[in-house]
Motif scaffolding. Structure first.
Motif, PDB file in Angstrom:
ATOM      1  N   ARG A  18      35.855  -3.576  52.995  1.00  0.00           N
ATOM      2  CA  ARG A  18      36.007  -4.914  53.678  1.00  0.00           C
ATOM      3  C   ARG A  18      34.688  -5.049  54.561  1.00  0.00           C
ATOM      4  N   PHE A  19      34.494  -6.553  54.763  1.00  0.00           N
ATOM      5  CA  PHE A  19      33.555  -6.778  55.760  1.00  0.00           C
ATOM      6  C   PHE A  19      34.193  -6.521  57.015  1.00  0.00           C
ATOM      7  N   VAL A  20      33.309  -6.460  58.152  1.00  0.00           N
ATOM      8  CA  VAL A  20      33.669  -6.226  59.634  1.00  0.00           C
ATOM      9  C   VAL A  20      32.786  -7.076  60.366  1.00  0.00           C
ATOM     10  N   PRO A  21      33.127  -7.608  61.576  1.00  0.00           N
ATOM     11  CA  PRO A  21      32.305  -8.459  62.451  1.00  0.00           C
ATOM     12  C   PRO A  21      30.910  -8.099  62.643  1.00  0.00           C
ATOM     13  N   GLU A  22      30.657  -6.733  62.521  1.00  0.00           N
ATOM     14  CA  GLU A  22      29.432  -6.026  62.963  1.00  0.00           C
ATOM     15  C   GLU A  22      28.389  -6.453  61.860  1.00  0.00           C
ATOM     16  N   ASP A  23      28.993  -6.780  60.553  1.00  0.00           N
ATOM     17  CA  ASP A  23      28.171  -7.121  59.555  1.00  0.00           C
ATOM     18  C   ASP A  23      27.553  -8.296  59.449  1.00  0.00           C
ATOM     19  N   ALA A  24      27.571  -9.191  60.518  1.00  0.00           N
ATOM     20  CA  ALA A  24      27.145 -10.571  60.573  1.00  0.00           C
ATOM     21  C   ALA A  24      25.568 -10.787  60.451  1.00  0.00           C
ATOM     22  N   ASP A  25      25.016 -10.025  61.198  1.00  0.00           N
ATOM     23  CA  ASP A  25      23.693  -9.845  61.276  1.00  0.00           C
ATOM     24  C   ASP A  25      22.830  -9.487  60.129  1.00  0.00           C
ATOM     25  N   THR A  26      23.306  -8.432  59.411  1.00  0.00           N
ATOM     26  CA  THR A  26      22.605  -7.796  58.096  1.00  0.00           C
ATOM     27  C   THR A  26      23.049  -8.801  57.131  1.00  0.00           C
ATOM     28  N   MET A  27      24.141  -9.494  57.016  1.00  0.00           N
ATOM     29  CA  MET A  27      24.426 -10.497  56.196  1.00  0.00           C
ATOM     30  C   MET A  27      23.514 -11.673  55.950  1.00  0.00           C
ATOM     31  N   ALA A  47      22.488 -21.716  58.345  1.00  0.00           N
ATOM     32  CA  ALA A  47      21.343 -22.402  59.144  1.00  0.00           C
ATOM     33  C   ALA A  47      21.092 -21.388  60.347  1.00  0.00           C
ATOM     34  N   SER A  48      22.064 -20.535  60.679  1.00  0.00           N
ATOM     35  CA  SER A  48      21.954 -19.765  61.724  1.00  0.00           C
ATOM     36  C   SER A  48      23.004 -18.554  61.730  1.00  0.00           C
ATOM     37  N   PRO A  49      22.236 -17.472  62.713  1.00  0.00           N
ATOM     38  CA  PRO A  49      23.400 -16.344  62.730  1.00  0.00           C
ATOM     39  C   PRO A  49      24.669 -16.649  63.074  1.00  0.00           C
ATOM     40  N   ALA A  50      24.775 -17.680  63.904  1.00  0.00           N
ATOM     41  CA  ALA A  50      26.258 -18.016  64.426  1.00  0.00           C
ATOM     42  C   ALA A  50      27.065 -18.399  63.306  1.00  0.00           C
ATOM     43  N   GLU A  51      26.565 -19.319  62.238  1.00  0.00           N
ATOM     44  CA  GLU A  51      27.042 -19.648  61.074  1.00  0.00           C
ATOM     45  C   GLU A  51      27.630 -18.520  60.348  1.00  0.00           C
ATOM     46  N   THR A  52      26.672 -17.624  59.971  1.00  0.00           N
ATOM     47  CA  THR A  52      27.226 -16.238  59.430  1.00  0.00           C
ATOM     48  C   THR A  52      28.432 -15.448  60.158  1.00  0.00           C
ATOM     49  N   ALA A  53      28.171 -15.556  61.395  1.00  0.00           N
ATOM     50  CA  ALA A  53      29.297 -14.723  62.148  1.00  0.00           C
ATOM     51  C   ALA A  53      30.574 -15.810  62.199  1.00  0.00           C
TER      52      ALA A  53
END
Length: 191
Positions: A18-27, A47-53
């Motif tokens: 499962r994904f975890v929120p901490e994966d956002a930057d790497t993703m 478009a931004s790290p915020a979108e991925t998060a």
């Protein structure tokens, strides 16, 4: 169908978890913002790290709220490095795997290995009678991944991006569960 939600799957080289929120930057850095990775996907680069998060928060929420939600982080078993994603989406007429890998991990068999694990899960744990996959016609590498996982080309169709802003020709593939079809079971994910 036996819905059990996204459970960890392991292969020879991979752990699908499962994904975890901490994966956002790497993703974001590894594949979600890369226009070369998303070139043939049905969604544009983030478009931004915020979108991925934000997207990742939705995925993590779905794990607990939707028993038929299947979305895995593809990680290297030895190092735990996050390299991509693979999902199993309910679509009209069946379930469809979809995947994306960071460019540094292309052409090493990881996509096929992850897809085979999801196929085995779908047929074994979920008891699905068949799966279908599709890729944008020029994306021949994705077609090879599907074929290596046992999928057989079926037809071409018109497809749309998730935001319906882009239409394209896609090649559609099918894979029958050997328990439901007269198919050689050895042809299903011998990877």
């Amino acid at each position: 169908m036996n819905n059990c939600g996204t459970v960890a799957l392991t292969t020879r080289r991979l752990l699908l978890r499962r994904f975890v929120p901490e994966d956002a930057d790497t993703m974001y850095q590894t594949w979600a913002a890369d226009p070369e990775v998303t070139r043939y996907l049905r969604w544009p680069p983030h478009a931004s790290p915020a979108e991925t998060a934000n997207i990742l928060r939705g995925w993590c929420f779905a794990y607990d709220e939707e028993p038929d939600y299947y979305n895995w982080a593809i990680t290297l078993k030895e190092s735990g490095t996050l390299i991509g994603s693979i999902s199993l989406l309910a679509k009209s007429g069946g379930y469809e795997p979809g995947y994306a890998l960071g460019r540094a991990y292309w052409h090493q068999g990881y996509a096929t290995e992850a897809l085979c694990a999801v196929v085995e899960f779908a047929f074994g744990a979920l008891g699905l009678p068949q799966l279908y996959c599709r890729h944008e016609a020029p994306n021949l590498a994705s077609g090879r991944v599907m074929e290596h996982a046992g999928f057989v080309y079926d037809h071409d169709a018109r497809c749309k991006s998730f935001d319906h802003k882009r239409e394209f020709v896609c090649r559609c593939y099918l894979l029958q569960n050997p328990l439901y079809a007269n198919q050689n079971p050895g042809a299903v994910c011998s990877h």
